[in-house]
Design a protein around this motif. Structure first.
Motif, PDB file in Angstrom:
ATOM      1  N   VAL A 140       0.845  -1.189   0.000  1.00 58.91           N
ATOM      2  CA  VAL A 140       0.000   0.000   0.000  1.00 58.91           C
ATOM      3  C   VAL A 140       0.884   1.244   0.000  1.00 58.91           C
ATOM      4  O   VAL A 140       1.742   1.406   0.871  1.00 58.91           O
ATOM      5  N   ALA A 141       0.664   2.105  -0.984  1.00 67.81           N
ATOM      6  CA  ALA A 141       1.479   3.313  -1.141  1.00 67.81           C
ATOM      7  C   ALA A 141       1.498   4.124   0.153  1.00 67.81           C
ATOM      8  O   ALA A 141       0.448   4.392   0.743  1.00 67.81           O
ATOM      9  N   ALA A 142       2.690   4.482   0.585  1.00 69.58           N
ATOM     10  CA  ALA A 142       2.942   5.330   1.751  1.00 69.58           C
ATOM     11  C   ALA A 142       2.511   4.702   3.073  1.00 69.58           C
ATOM     12  O   ALA A 142       2.549   5.361   4.111  1.00 69.58           O
ATOM     13  N   VAL A 143       2.087   3.435   3.056  1.00 71.35           N
ATOM     14  CA  VAL A 143       1.604   2.798   4.280  1.00 71.35           C
ATOM     15  C   VAL A 143       2.406   1.553   4.646  1.00 71.35           C
ATOM     16  O   VAL A 143       2.812   1.378   5.783  1.00 71.35           O
TER      17      VAL A 143
ATOM     18  N   SER B 182      -8.269   0.010   8.603  1.00 69.29           N
ATOM     19  CA  SER B 182      -8.428  -0.183   7.154  1.00 69.29           C
ATOM     20  C   SER B 182      -7.288   0.524   6.431  1.00 69.29           C
ATOM     21  O   SER B 182      -6.624   1.413   6.984  1.00 69.29           O
ATOM     22  N   TYR B 183      -7.080   0.140   5.165  1.00 68.27           N
ATOM     23  CA  TYR B 183      -6.083   0.840   4.353  1.00 68.27           C
ATOM     24  C   TYR B 183      -6.464   2.311   4.203  1.00 68.27           C
ATOM     25  O   TYR B 183      -5.596   3.181   4.191  1.00 68.27           O
ATOM     26  N   LEU B 184      -7.753   2.594   4.107  1.00 65.01           N
ATOM     27  CA  LEU B 184      -8.202   3.985   4.002  1.00 65.01           C
ATOM     28  C   LEU B 184      -7.791   4.765   5.253  1.00 65.01           C
ATOM     29  O   LEU B 184      -7.222   5.851   5.151  1.00 65.01           O
ATOM     30  N   ARG B 185      -8.087   4.210   6.417  1.00 65.72           N
ATOM     31  CA  ARG B 185      -7.741   4.918   7.652  1.00 65.72           C
ATOM     32  C   ARG B 185      -6.235   5.139   7.764  1.00 65.72           C
ATOM     33  O   ARG B 185      -5.771   6.228   8.111  1.00 65.72           O
ATOM     34  N   MET B 186      -5.450   4.100   7.453  1.00 60.56           N
ATOM     35  CA  MET B 186      -3.992   4.257   7.534  1.00 60.56           C
ATOM     36  C   MET B 186      -3.495   5.302   6.540  1.00 60.56           C
ATOM     37  O   MET B 186      -2.592   6.082   6.846  1.00 60.56           O
ATOM     38  N   THR B 187      -4.090   5.331   5.345  1.00 56.46           N
ATOM     39  CA  THR B 187      -3.705   6.322   4.336  1.00 56.46           C
ATOM     40  C   THR B 187      -4.031   7.730   4.818  1.00 56.46           C
ATOM     41  O   THR B 187      -3.207   8.652   4.697  1.00 56.46           O
TER      42      THR B 187
ATOM     43  N   GLN C 143      -1.593   8.755   7.484  1.00 57.72           N
ATOM     44  CA  GLN C 143      -0.299   9.085   6.884  1.00 57.72           C
ATOM     45  C   GLN C 143      -0.340  10.459   6.212  1.00 57.72           C
ATOM     46  O   GLN C 143       0.595  11.254   6.338  1.00 57.72           O
ATOM     47  N   GLN C 144      -1.447  10.745   5.505  1.00 64.83           N
ATOM     48  CA  GLN C 144      -1.594  12.054   4.862  1.00 64.83           C
ATOM     49  C   GLN C 144      -1.616  13.164   5.913  1.00 64.83           C
ATOM     50  O   GLN C 144      -1.028  14.224   5.704  1.00 64.83           O
ATOM     51  N   SER C 145      -2.259  12.903   7.043  1.00 63.51           N
ATOM     52  CA  SER C 145      -2.315  13.883   8.119  1.00 63.51           C
ATOM     53  C   SER C 145      -0.927  14.161   8.689  1.00 63.51           C
ATOM     54  O   SER C 145      -0.567  15.312   8.964  1.00 63.51           O
ATOM     55  N   LEU C 146      -0.134  13.091   8.842  1.00 63.80           N
ATOM     56  CA  LEU C 146       1.234  13.253   9.341  1.00 63.80           C
ATOM     57  C   LEU C 146       2.103  14.045   8.375  1.00 63.80           C
ATOM     58  O   LEU C 146       3.004  14.781   8.796  1.00 63.80           O
TER      59      LEU C 146
ATOM     60  N   SER D 105       1.010  16.331   6.197  1.00 63.86           N
ATOM     61  CA  SER D 105       0.476  17.632   5.791  1.00 63.86           C
ATOM     62  C   SER D 105       1.314  18.752   6.422  1.00 63.86           C
ATOM     63  O   SER D 105       1.868  18.587   7.497  1.00 63.86           O
ATOM     64  N   PRO D 106       1.400  19.902   5.746  1.00 65.23           N
ATOM     65  CA  PRO D 106       2.234  21.012   6.238  1.00 65.23           C
ATOM     66  C   PRO D 106       1.855  21.506   7.619  1.00 65.23           C
ATOM     67  O   PRO D 106       2.684  21.991   8.355  1.00 65.23           O
ATOM     68  N   SER D 107       0.577  21.359   8.014  1.00 69.64           N
ATOM     69  CA  SER D 107       0.146  21.862   9.317  1.00 69.64           C
ATOM     70  C   SER D 107       0.515  20.931  10.455  1.00 69.64           C
ATOM     71  O   SER D 107       0.321  21.251  11.607  1.00 69.64           O
ATOM     72  N   SER D 108       1.041  19.698  10.126  1.00 72.00           N
ATOM     73  CA  SER D 108       1.399  18.737  11.189  1.00 72.00           C
ATOM     74  C   SER D 108       2.661  19.157  11.905  1.00 72.00           C
ATOM     75  O   SER D 108       3.573  19.666  11.376  1.00 72.00           O
TER      76      SER D 108
END
Length: 194
Positions: A136-139, A178-183, A186-189, A191-194
């Motif tokens: 899974v990409a990025a996961v 789920s893969y959706l939740r993990m994705t 990861q996107q949240s981590l 993101s520039p605001s993280s």
């Protein structure tokens, strides 16, 4: 049909492939999956644990609805109704279905991209199982053990059978997200605001 599945992170791909081979599994081709998930306009799928997606496998689209989970003693086991159908040749890439869902008020949540290789058995005690190896990409890399059953009364027996195959494959520490939740995590981590 009811899909009963359990997912595990994979730390040693070669070991898992050797175990699958030793059990006589037949491997399929590696496929490129792109799963776009949608949020219902008046119901929170994250709360109800449902899912609606357009899946594109090597560019050919289908729609999948996954219903609410059946409650299980083993919380790492997912058992729920799954409805899936292929889109016609006039919507092979799912663009028309995407437009329909948006017109009906659904919103796109995210797209999960992965490389998937499936394994199955032609005969024997595992012949009704499938095992997928998902990168899974990025996961990360995961194995899913899946069994389809006709009704809720068969879920308890499938739990024991999945546990037996899990042991034979040397898999441990199941992943409940789920893969959706993990994705999304990861996107949240990232993101520039993280």
């Amino acid at each position: 049909m009811i899909e009963v599945e359990k997912k595990f992170p994979v730390t040693d791909r070669d070991d898992l492939l050797q175990r699958l081979n030793a059990l006589g599994s037949i491997s399929g081709e590696v496929e490129q999956h792109s799963d776009t998930y949608y949020q219902h306009p008046s119901r929170d799928f994250a709360q109800t644990q449902e899912a609606l997606r357009i899946r594109r496998v090597d560019g050919v689209a289908s729609v999948t609805y996954k219903g609410r989970r059946y409650v299980q003693a083993d919380s790492s086991l997912k058992a729920r109704q799954e409805l899936e159908w292929c889109l016609g040749s006039d919507d092979h890439d799912g663009a028309n279905m995407d437009q329909l869902l948006i017109a009906l008020g659904f919103t796109m949540v995210a797209t999960v991209n992965k490389l998937r290789q499936s394994f199955h058995w032609a005969t024997g005690e595992w012949s009704d199982f499938s095992v997928t190896l998902d990168e899974v990409a990025a996961v990360g890399l995961f194995a899913e053990i899946e069994l389809l059953v006709r009704d809720e009364s068969q879920i308890a027996e499938s739990t024991q059978r999945i546990a037996a195959l899990t042991d034979a494959l040397g898999l441990c520490q199941p992943e409940t997200r789920s893969y959706l939740r993990m994705t999304l995590e990861q996107q949240s981590l990232n993101s520039p605001s993280s």
